[in-house]
Scaffold this active site. Sequence first.
Site: not given
Lengths: 370, 188
Positions: A183, A212, A285, A287
């Site tokens: 993502h 993901d 951020g 992530s």
Amino acid sequence: MEDIQLLETIEKYLLGELSDQERTQFDVIRQKSADIDQMVVEHKLFLDQMGTYAKRKNVVHTSQHVFSTLLANGEWAPIEAAAEPAKVLQLWSKYKKVIAIAASFGGFFAIFTSIIVMYLSPSLNGSQLLQLSKAVEVIKKDQQAQGHILNEVKTKVPENAKLISGGSGFLIDTKGYIITNAHVLKGNGAIVINSKGQELNATIIYSDITNDLALLKIEDKDYKQPKAIPYAIRRKISDLGEEIFTLGFPRNDNDIVYGKGYLSAQTGYEGDSSSYQIQISANPGYSGAPIFNSNGELIGVISTRQKLAEGVAFAVKSTEIIDVVNALKDNERTKDINIKLPKFTSSASRSRKAQLDNLKNFMYSVRSFN
Amino acid sequence: MKAELNEQALLKGLAQNDSKAVETLYKSHFTMIQHFVENNNGSFDDARDIFQEAMIALYEKVQLDSFVLTCQIKTYLFSICKHLWLKRLQQMGKYSSPLSAHEESISVEMDMGQIEKKDAAFAIMDRALNSLGEPCKSLLEGYYLNKKGMQELASQFGYTNADNAKNQKYKCLMRLKKLFFAQYNIGD
């Protein structure tokens, strides 16, 4: 006990706290005993140094205190607020090494906290989960507002490209392969920025929306291949309560940020067995940032954050990275990619500070654009 | 003449850790350094760190026996900041072209040599204190830095009486001296 008294007397002697009579007596002792004389000389040196140290320490303290007070009182305009046109270019030159658009995340955090901007993943329960990639609408808006400036700044983002999303990532192969969240890569192009602020071109090799996870490869002549990666990708499930830490790029100034926490459940949201629940202060951020255990082994990749419970985050298990690498073999386009996952953790015995200092060289901030 | 007197008063204030003097220095000169650092690949935080270091350098300079300031404080602070920032950039491998600067500066190489020695001595004591662990560190800091009495320290740390605290302080002091002298070389 005698030694204590002797030292106490020496100290009083040096500080001039003895009476005249005591002082005369002590002078005689000094002359007679070379050992005691030596102790006096040594202790004088030590006390002098201690005095110098104390004075300087106090000045440092005052200086820091004065600075933060003045800053809090608005004596100096923070960078974002200093928006006089004449200064804009000066301010932007700061970002030469970083990425032009990084600055446009500026207004993001305020909006984030009020949860106006929410990125929902269709495969997850959207109302409860908030993906940690940096918000996109805000970036777009800021970009339009500042578009004329962006062109002035040299960046590896192609001209007219719009920055779509961003997050963190880390190397899994010295050849330049980087794992991040799927993502995080909402655009069709990507660049990565190392912890020194150097931008590097990257291509998106593979993206697995379900888990993901995504794989990038740095393709840039400026990329310097490291000798070895200091963390192994853990192939087993980690234990409940294990101490963990992370390194990512949640801030708009692209500074690397360290976070610490623990593994709070061996499954993720609603029992998802491909991820962990972790207790860590995860910011947008983060992530795509790696999760390490205290040995320095890589055990997961931060992915989403539960909306209501502060500090609760989820991480994709490291075993899923292995699945991603294996999946490359099944695809005609990617079957020739030969990724050698790091097998040894070399940072285990170091102090956390030394460990981080080493690890940060393998961490990247990821930006995706269209 | 008046300005010169003010500068002297400021330096005296800095030497005596007077927060008014420190505040004046920040108010008069920080913006200049902020612009310089930000125009040369640095951030606001970098400017803060560099200015802080320069203030300490100025403080150390004032302490030197041979102290004479041959230029304005502004010029001196700027010169030190320039020197420090150049060094920082080189360490980061970022330095490529001459720094852009609009202020005049003087050579501070000689001074920095002396000041770096002071920095080193400070760092040795700092490391020694920090590797002591608690409660030794706070106990000794309380006694030698904050000049607290043994009785006060005893109650602060929960010792039953001043003698016990004194005993503990003695043990800590011995450890600190050992750590300190292991690294400190006289005469260098």
